[in-house]
Motif scaffolding. Structure first.
Motif, PDB file in Angstrom:
ATOM      1  N   ARG A  24     124.788 -30.697  52.185  1.00 28.64           N
ATOM      2  CA  ARG A  24     125.803 -29.907  53.092  1.00 28.64           C
ATOM      3  C   ARG A  24     126.843 -29.343  51.812  1.00 28.64           C
ATOM      4  O   ARG A  24     127.261 -30.332  51.132  1.00 28.64           O
ATOM      5  CB  ARG A  24     126.497 -30.487  54.140  1.00 28.64           C
ATOM      6  CG  ARG A  24     125.562 -30.842  55.477  1.00 28.64           C
ATOM      7  CD  ARG A  24     126.312 -31.565  56.376  1.00 28.64           C
ATOM      8  NE  ARG A  24     127.761 -31.039  56.649  1.00 28.64           N
ATOM      9  CZ  ARG A  24     128.799 -31.790  56.962  1.00 28.64           C
ATOM     10  NH1 ARG A  24     128.611 -33.254  56.855  1.00 28.64           N
ATOM     11  NH2 ARG A  24     129.928 -31.136  57.057  1.00 28.64           N
ATOM     12  N   THR A  58     115.922 -32.715  41.857  1.00 26.80           N
ATOM     13  CA  THR A  58     114.644 -31.952  41.858  1.00 26.80           C
ATOM     14  C   THR A  58     113.507 -32.707  40.987  1.00 26.80           C
ATOM     15  O   THR A  58     113.887 -33.558  40.260  1.00 26.80           O
ATOM     16  CB  THR A  58     114.720 -30.491  41.242  1.00 26.80           C
ATOM     17  OG1 THR A  58     115.151 -30.565  40.014  1.00 26.80           O
ATOM     18  CG2 THR A  58     115.658 -29.774  42.266  1.00 26.80           C
ATOM     19  N   GLU A 109     125.299 -19.211  39.616  1.00 27.89           N
ATOM     20  CA  GLU A 109     124.303 -19.592  40.162  1.00 27.89           C
ATOM     21  C   GLU A 109     123.490 -20.660  39.473  1.00 27.89           C
ATOM     22  O   GLU A 109     123.329 -20.626  38.418  1.00 27.89           O
ATOM     23  CB  GLU A 109     123.347 -18.865  40.663  1.00 27.89           C
ATOM     24  CG  GLU A 109     123.736 -17.614  41.688  1.00 27.89           C
ATOM     25  CD  GLU A 109     122.904 -16.693  41.969  1.00 27.89           C
ATOM     26  OE1 GLU A 109     123.236 -15.815  43.017  1.00 27.89           O
ATOM     27  OE2 GLU A 109     121.833 -16.473  41.368  1.00 27.89           O
ATOM     28  N   LYS A 164     115.240 -22.647  45.286  1.00 30.51           N
ATOM     29  CA  LYS A 164     116.570 -22.072  45.869  1.00 30.51           C
ATOM     30  C   LYS A 164     117.576 -21.867  44.690  1.00 30.51           C
ATOM     31  O   LYS A 164     117.436 -22.097  43.572  1.00 30.51           O
ATOM     32  CB  LYS A 164     116.728 -23.142  46.663  1.00 30.51           C
ATOM     33  CG  LYS A 164     117.524 -24.444  46.012  1.00 30.51           C
ATOM     34  CD  LYS A 164     118.274 -25.572  46.741  1.00 30.51           C
ATOM     35  CE  LYS A 164     118.320 -26.807  46.001  1.00 30.51           C
ATOM     36  NZ  LYS A 164     117.339 -27.521  45.499  1.00 30.51           N
ATOM     37  N   GLY A 170     127.706 -21.568  48.264  1.00 30.40           N
ATOM     38  CA  GLY A 170     126.454 -21.703  49.175  1.00 30.40           C
ATOM     39  C   GLY A 170     125.173 -21.537  48.584  1.00 30.40           C
ATOM     40  O   GLY A 170     125.146 -22.136  47.395  1.00 30.40           O
ATOM     41  N   HIS A 171     124.066 -21.524  49.443  1.00 27.36           N
ATOM     42  CA  HIS A 171     122.872 -21.585  48.677  1.00 27.36           C
ATOM     43  C   HIS A 171     121.911 -20.484  49.572  1.00 27.36           C
ATOM     44  O   HIS A 171     122.254 -19.974  50.615  1.00 27.36           O
ATOM     45  CB  HIS A 171     122.182 -22.913  49.011  1.00 27.36           C
ATOM     46  CG  HIS A 171     122.161 -23.501  50.394  1.00 27.36           C
ATOM     47  ND1 HIS A 171     121.188 -23.150  51.165  1.00 27.36           N
ATOM     48  CD2 HIS A 171     123.052 -24.141  50.945  1.00 27.36           C
ATOM     49  CE1 HIS A 171     121.372 -23.607  52.308  1.00 27.36           C
ATOM     50  NE2 HIS A 171     122.533 -24.329  52.447  1.00 27.36           N
ATOM     51  N   ARG A 172     120.768 -20.197  48.698  1.00 29.48           N
ATOM     52  CA  ARG A 172     119.733 -19.333  49.422  1.00 29.48           C
ATOM     53  C   ARG A 172     118.383 -19.610  48.845  1.00 29.48           C
ATOM     54  O   ARG A 172     118.263 -20.150  47.704  1.00 29.48           O
ATOM     55  CB  ARG A 172     120.210 -17.746  49.118  1.00 29.48           C
ATOM     56  CG  ARG A 172     120.302 -17.358  47.638  1.00 29.48           C
ATOM     57  CD  ARG A 172     120.717 -16.022  47.303  1.00 29.48           C
ATOM     58  NE  ARG A 172     121.128 -15.893  46.088  1.00 29.48           N
ATOM     59  CZ  ARG A 172     120.046 -15.526  45.096  1.00 29.48           C
ATOM     60  NH1 ARG A 172     118.713 -15.588  45.687  1.00 29.48           N
ATOM     61  NH2 ARG A 172     120.340 -15.280  43.882  1.00 29.48           N
ATOM     62  N   PRO A 173     117.512 -19.356  49.530  1.00 26.65           N
ATOM     63  CA  PRO A 173     115.971 -19.394  49.086  1.00 26.65           C
ATOM     64  C   PRO A 173     115.962 -18.383  48.148  1.00 26.65           C
ATOM     65  O   PRO A 173     116.379 -17.208  48.251  1.00 26.65           O
ATOM     66  CB  PRO A 173     115.261 -19.526  50.591  1.00 26.65           C
ATOM     67  CG  PRO A 173     116.221 -18.509  51.350  1.00 26.65           C
ATOM     68  CD  PRO A 173     117.611 -18.916  51.040  1.00 26.65           C
ATOM     69  N   VAL A 181     121.905 -22.175  44.294  1.00 28.39           N
ATOM     70  CA  VAL A 181     123.127 -22.767  44.627  1.00 28.39           C
ATOM     71  C   VAL A 181     124.107 -22.208  43.944  1.00 28.39           C
ATOM     72  O   VAL A 181     124.229 -22.097  42.443  1.00 28.39           O
ATOM     73  CB  VAL A 181     123.174 -24.350  44.666  1.00 28.39           C
ATOM     74  CG1 VAL A 181     124.313 -24.799  45.072  1.00 28.39           C
ATOM     75  CG2 VAL A 181     121.924 -25.010  45.284  1.00 28.39           C
ATOM     76  N   ALA A 213     114.235 -27.200  49.261  1.00 28.80           N
ATOM     77  CA  ALA A 213     115.004 -27.993  50.242  1.00 28.80           C
ATOM     78  C   ALA A 213     116.377 -27.739  49.983  1.00 28.80           C
ATOM     79  O   ALA A 213     117.031 -27.637  48.898  1.00 28.80           O
ATOM     80  CB  ALA A 213     114.868 -29.368  50.116  1.00 28.80           C
ATOM     81  N   ARG A 214     117.198 -27.602  51.106  1.00 26.89           N
ATOM     82  CA  ARG A 214     118.480 -27.271  50.895  1.00 26.89           C
ATOM     83  C   ARG A 214     119.265 -28.402  50.254  1.00 26.89           C
ATOM     84  O   ARG A 214     118.935 -29.312  50.120  1.00 26.89           O
ATOM     85  CB  ARG A 214     119.249 -27.213  52.359  1.00 26.89           C
ATOM     86  CG  ARG A 214     118.480 -26.105  53.192  1.00 26.89           C
ATOM     87  CD  ARG A 214     118.946 -26.041  54.540  1.00 26.89           C
ATOM     88  NE  ARG A 214     120.511 -26.294  54.762  1.00 26.89           N
ATOM     89  CZ  ARG A 214     121.082 -25.737  55.844  1.00 26.89           C
ATOM     90  NH1 ARG A 214     120.580 -25.250  56.794  1.00 26.89           N
ATOM     91  NH2 ARG A 214     122.376 -26.008  55.596  1.00 26.89           N
ATOM     92  N   PRO A 215     120.618 -28.029  49.671  1.00 27.39           N
ATOM     93  CA  PRO A 215     121.135 -28.984  48.625  1.00 27.39           C
ATOM     94  C   PRO A 215     122.371 -29.834  49.602  1.00 27.39           C
ATOM     95  O   PRO A 215     123.344 -29.955  48.952  1.00 27.39           O
ATOM     96  CB  PRO A 215     122.020 -28.143  47.882  1.00 27.39           C
ATOM     97  CG  PRO A 215     122.237 -26.844  48.747  1.00 27.39           C
ATOM     98  CD  PRO A 215     121.151 -26.714  49.490  1.00 27.39           C
TER      99      PRO A 215
END
Length: 169
Positions: free
Chosen positions: A112, A79, A101, A151, A143-146, A153, A108-110
């Motif tokens: 895969r 980041t 978390e 976000k 997982g991850h979420r906005p 993770v 942006a997604r972390p």
């Protein structure tokens, strides 16, 4: 350690939190530097020590520390340094375990959170790219979420029965 939240903090008359609710939780801001990694490990260790080494449903401390360190290191490295990194720790009521978390300001997604392919060889000298594999392999879920500011993770670990834990020296 920050003050725990639970039934007494929410005003509930229940003596035990519901199984789907955290027994205790903490939210801690961390510096956006590599110093955040050992701080996060120490916070996880302290949180698990607070519930005691023989507590029913306690997750594996070494695994919790390792996976937390991976998430925090990724947040620092990937980041832009805008905004804080936050560590959220939820210790679960029966049957135990935890969810951890790491929040950052990057939407942006972390990458895969892949399951390793059985035929894929990993280069033992490679310095990067194994953190998310470790999280996927060692956690019970991840997982991850906005979020409103970027976000989160996360990973979960199950509680380990006291007889299944290794003895601390």
């Amino acid at each position: 350690m920050p003050e725990a939240t639970g039934p007494e903090a929410t005003g509930s008359d229940a003596t035990e939190p519901a199984p789907d609710r955290p027994a205790a939780s903490w939210r801690i801001r961390l510096p956006h530097t590599t110093a955040a990694v050992p701080i996060a490990r120490a916070l996880i260790r302290a949180a698990l020590d607070d519930i005691g080494p023989e507590a029913a449903g306690r997750p594996c401390g070494d695994t919790a520390e390792l996976l937390t360190a991976e998430l925090v290191a990724n947040a620092v490295e990937h980041t832009a340094g805008q905004g804080p990194i936050e560590l959220v720790v939820e210790l679960r009521a029966a049957p135990g375990g935890c969810q951890i978390e790491v929040h950052d300001s990057e939407p942006a997604r972390p990458g895969r959170l892949p399951c390793p392919d059985p035929g894929t060889e990993v280069d033992p000298w490679q310095e990067h790219g194994r953190g998310l594999l470790l999280i996927r392999a060692l956690s019970s879920d991840c997982g991850h979420r906005p979020t409103a500011h970027g976000k989160a993770v996360w990973f979960t670990l199950p509680g380990v029965p006291a007889q299944g834990r290794r003895r601390e020296p």
